[in-house]
Design a protein around this motif. Structure first.
Motif, PDB file in Angstrom:
ATOM      1  N   ILE A   1      40.512  76.211  46.166  1.00  0.00           N
ATOM      2  CA  ILE A   1      39.516  75.146  46.012  1.00  0.00           C
ATOM      3  C   ILE A   1      39.628  74.517  44.622  1.00  0.00           C
ATOM      4  CG2 ILE A   1      37.038  74.675  45.849  1.00  0.00           C
ATOM      5  CD1 ILE A   1      36.714  76.845  48.091  1.00  0.00           C
ATOM      6  N   GLU A   2      39.769  75.352  43.593  1.00  0.00           N
ATOM      7  CA  GLU A   2      39.899  74.860  42.215  1.00  0.00           C
ATOM      8  C   GLU A   2      41.147  73.996  42.030  1.00  0.00           C
ATOM      9  OE1 GLU A   2      39.664  77.780  39.062  1.00  0.00           O
ATOM     10  OE2 GLU A   2      38.353  79.013  40.315  1.00  0.00           O
ATOM     11  N   MET A   3      42.205  74.322  42.739  1.00  0.00           N
ATOM     12  CA  MET A   3      43.477  73.643  42.552  1.00  0.00           C
ATOM     13  C   MET A   3      43.645  72.417  43.459  1.00  0.00           C
ATOM     14  SD  MET A   3      44.885  75.396  40.181  1.00  0.00           S
ATOM     15  CE  MET A   3      44.571  76.953  39.406  1.00  0.00           C
ATOM     16  N   ARG A   4      42.738  72.238  44.389  1.00  0.00           N
ATOM     17  CA  ARG A   4      42.834  71.122  45.327  1.00  0.00           C
ATOM     18  C   ARG A   4      42.937  69.799  44.576  1.00  0.00           C
ATOM     19  NH1 ARG A   4      38.453  71.806  49.173  1.00  0.00           N
ATOM     20  NH2 ARG A   4      39.822  73.397  50.026  1.00  0.00           N
ATOM     21  N   GLY A   5      43.896  68.989  44.972  1.00  0.00           N
ATOM     22  CA  GLY A   5      44.074  67.678  44.372  1.00  0.00           C
ATOM     23  C   GLY A   5      44.984  67.643  43.160  1.00  0.00           C
ATOM     24  N   LEU A   6      45.380  68.794  42.646  1.00  0.00           N
ATOM     25  CA  LEU A   6      46.269  68.838  41.483  1.00  0.00           C
ATOM     26  C   LEU A   6      47.728  68.749  41.933  1.00  0.00           C
ATOM     27  CD1 LEU A   6      44.655  71.718  39.369  1.00  0.00           C
ATOM     28  CD2 LEU A   6      44.282  69.254  39.143  1.00  0.00           C
ATOM     29  N   SER A   7      48.557  68.202  41.077  1.00  0.00           N
ATOM     30  CA  SER A   7      49.992  68.153  41.372  1.00  0.00           C
ATOM     31  C   SER A   7      50.573  69.563  41.196  1.00  0.00           C
ATOM     32  CB  SER A   7      50.699  67.187  40.427  1.00  0.00           C
ATOM     33  OG  SER A   7      50.746  67.731  39.114  1.00  0.00           O
ATOM     34  N   SER A   8      51.783  69.751  41.673  1.00  0.00           N
ATOM     35  CA  SER A   8      52.458  71.051  41.515  1.00  0.00           C
ATOM     36  C   SER A   8      52.568  71.432  40.045  1.00  0.00           C
ATOM     37  CB  SER A   8      53.855  71.011  42.128  1.00  0.00           C
ATOM     38  OG  SER A   8      53.781  70.760  43.493  1.00  0.00           O
ATOM     39  N   ASP A   9      52.936  70.467  39.213  1.00  0.00           N
ATOM     40  CA  ASP A   9      53.055  70.744  37.778  1.00  0.00           C
ATOM     41  C   ASP A   9      51.715  71.135  37.170  1.00  0.00           C
ATOM     42  OD1 ASP A   9      55.776  70.307  37.694  1.00  0.00           O
ATOM     43  OD2 ASP A   9      55.593  68.218  37.050  1.00  0.00           O
ATOM     44  N   GLU A  10      50.652  70.468  37.583  1.00  0.00           N
ATOM     45  CA  GLU A  10      49.324  70.788  37.067  1.00  0.00           C
ATOM     46  C   GLU A  10      48.880  72.181  37.510  1.00  0.00           C
ATOM     47  OE1 GLU A  10      47.196  66.414  36.806  1.00  0.00           O
ATOM     48  OE2 GLU A  10      47.463  67.327  38.781  1.00  0.00           O
ATOM     49  N   VAL A  11      49.188  72.535  38.746  1.00  0.00           N
ATOM     50  CA  VAL A  11      48.840  73.870  39.253  1.00  0.00           C
ATOM     51  C   VAL A  11      49.586  74.933  38.452  1.00  0.00           C
ATOM     52  CG1 VAL A  11      49.053  75.451  41.215  1.00  0.00           C
ATOM     53  CG2 VAL A  11      48.208  73.124  41.579  1.00  0.00           C
ATOM     54  N   LEU A  12      50.893  74.739  38.270  1.00  0.00           N
ATOM     55  CA  LEU A  12      51.681  75.710  37.507  1.00  0.00           C
ATOM     56  C   LEU A  12      51.175  75.825  36.077  1.00  0.00           C
ATOM     57  CD1 LEU A  12      55.273  74.948  38.789  1.00  0.00           C
ATOM     58  CD2 LEU A  12      53.923  77.006  39.211  1.00  0.00           C
ATOM     59  N   ASP A  13      50.868  74.698  35.459  1.00  0.00           N
ATOM     60  CA  ASP A  13      50.355  74.719  34.090  1.00  0.00           C
ATOM     61  C   ASP A  13      49.039  75.491  34.013  1.00  0.00           C
ATOM     62  OD1 ASP A  13      50.399  73.820  31.282  1.00  0.00           O
ATOM     63  OD2 ASP A  13      48.605  72.702  31.890  1.00  0.00           O
ATOM     64  N   ARG A  14      48.179  75.265  34.947  1.00  0.00           N
ATOM     65  CA  ARG A  14      46.873  75.944  34.939  1.00  0.00           C
ATOM     66  C   ARG A  14      47.027  77.448  35.174  1.00  0.00           C
ATOM     67  NH1 ARG A  14      41.513  73.863  37.746  1.00  0.00           N
ATOM     68  NH2 ARG A  14      40.150  75.495  37.019  1.00  0.00           N
ATOM     69  N   LEU A  15      47.858  77.805  36.147  1.00  0.00           N
ATOM     70  CA  LEU A  15      48.095  79.226  36.416  1.00  0.00           C
ATOM     71  C   LEU A  15      48.707  79.904  35.191  1.00  0.00           C
ATOM     72  CD1 LEU A  15      49.469  79.034  40.057  1.00  0.00           C
ATOM     73  CD2 LEU A  15      47.203  79.811  39.338  1.00  0.00           C
ATOM     74  N   TRP A  16      49.618  79.203  34.521  1.00  0.00           N
ATOM     75  CA  TRP A  16      50.259  79.727  33.306  1.00  0.00           C
ATOM     76  C   TRP A  16      49.213  79.966  32.222  1.00  0.00           C
ATOM     77  CZ3 TRP A  16      55.109  81.270  32.040  1.00  0.00           C
ATOM     78  CH2 TRP A  16      55.385  81.423  30.675  1.00  0.00           C
ATOM     79  N   ARG A  17      48.374  78.969  31.965  1.00  0.00           N
ATOM     80  CA  ARG A  17      47.362  79.077  30.916  1.00  0.00           C
ATOM     81  C   ARG A  17      46.360  80.189  31.202  1.00  0.00           C
ATOM     82  NH1 ARG A  17      44.284  74.687  31.027  1.00  0.00           N
ATOM     83  NH2 ARG A  17      45.470  73.513  32.546  1.00  0.00           N
ATOM     84  N   GLU A  18      46.085  80.435  32.467  1.00  0.00           N
ATOM     85  CA  GLU A  18      45.116  81.466  32.840  1.00  0.00           C
ATOM     86  C   GLU A  18      45.754  82.851  32.971  1.00  0.00           C
ATOM     87  OE1 GLU A  18      42.597  80.283  36.086  1.00  0.00           O
ATOM     88  OE2 GLU A  18      42.246  78.306  35.208  1.00  0.00           O
ATOM     89  N   GLY A  19      47.046  82.937  32.703  1.00  0.00           N
ATOM     90  CA  GLY A  19      47.729  84.234  32.742  1.00  0.00           C
ATOM     91  C   GLY A  19      47.933  84.787  34.140  1.00  0.00           C
ATOM     92  N   LEU A  20      48.016  83.910  35.123  1.00  0.00           N
ATOM     93  CA  LEU A  20      48.141  84.354  36.504  1.00  0.00           C
ATOM     94  C   LEU A  20      49.570  84.320  37.020  1.00  0.00           C
ATOM     95  CD1 LEU A  20      44.955  82.603  37.927  1.00  0.00           C
ATOM     96  CD2 LEU A  20      45.258  85.026  37.362  1.00  0.00           C
ATOM     97  N   ILE A  21      50.517  84.033  36.141  1.00  0.00           N
ATOM     98  CA  ILE A  21      51.926  84.007  36.527  1.00  0.00           C
ATOM     99  C   ILE A  21      52.615  85.199  35.884  1.00  0.00           C
ATOM    100  CG2 ILE A  21      54.100  82.754  36.309  1.00  0.00           C
ATOM    101  CD1 ILE A  21      52.542  80.168  36.548  1.00  0.00           C
ATOM    102  N   ASP A  22      53.344  85.956  36.678  1.00  0.00           N
ATOM    103  CA  ASP A  22      54.073  87.128  36.198  1.00  0.00           C
ATOM    104  C   ASP A  22      55.414  86.661  35.621  1.00  0.00           C
ATOM    105  OD1 ASP A  22      55.476  89.482  35.814  1.00  0.00           O
ATOM    106  OD2 ASP A  22      54.944  90.338  37.758  1.00  0.00           O
TER     107      ASP A  22
END
Length: 89
Positions: free
Chosen positions: A18-39
């Motif tokens: 729901i939080e990521m709805r409407g974001l581009s792929s790059d925006e989603v990756l950037d957000r996941l990266w900033r939140e520490g959710l990418i291994d």
């Protein structure tokens, strides 16, 4: 980041979706990266495996491919070798 067990209820992803709805792929990756959710360690291992296999398919010997990948990624030959010969689930 801990690996989720296969039995995990996928509903834990609903709020994130729901939080990521409407974001581009790059925006989603950037957000996941900033939140520490990418291994990042898993991403590095995957990149190492893929690059060695790409080079081998192109005709390089596996040893030369592993040496070139170690130089490219700035890591030891042993690290690359260990990843290539590690058993994957």
């Amino acid at each position: 980041m801990k690996t989720m067990k296969k039995c995990c209820d996928r509903s834990v992803f609903a709020p994130l979706a729901i939080e990521m709805r409407g974001l581009s792929s790059d925006e989603v990756l950037d957000r996941l990266w900033r939140e520490g959710l990418i291994d990042t360690a898993a991403l590095e291992r995957r990149a190492i495996r893929r690059e060695v296999m790409r080079r081998v398919r192109s005709g390089e010997t596996k040893c030369r491919a592993m040496d070139a990948v170690a130089a490219r990624f700035g890591c030891s030959y042993e690290k690359v070798r260990a990843e290539i010969y590690r058993k994957h689930p």
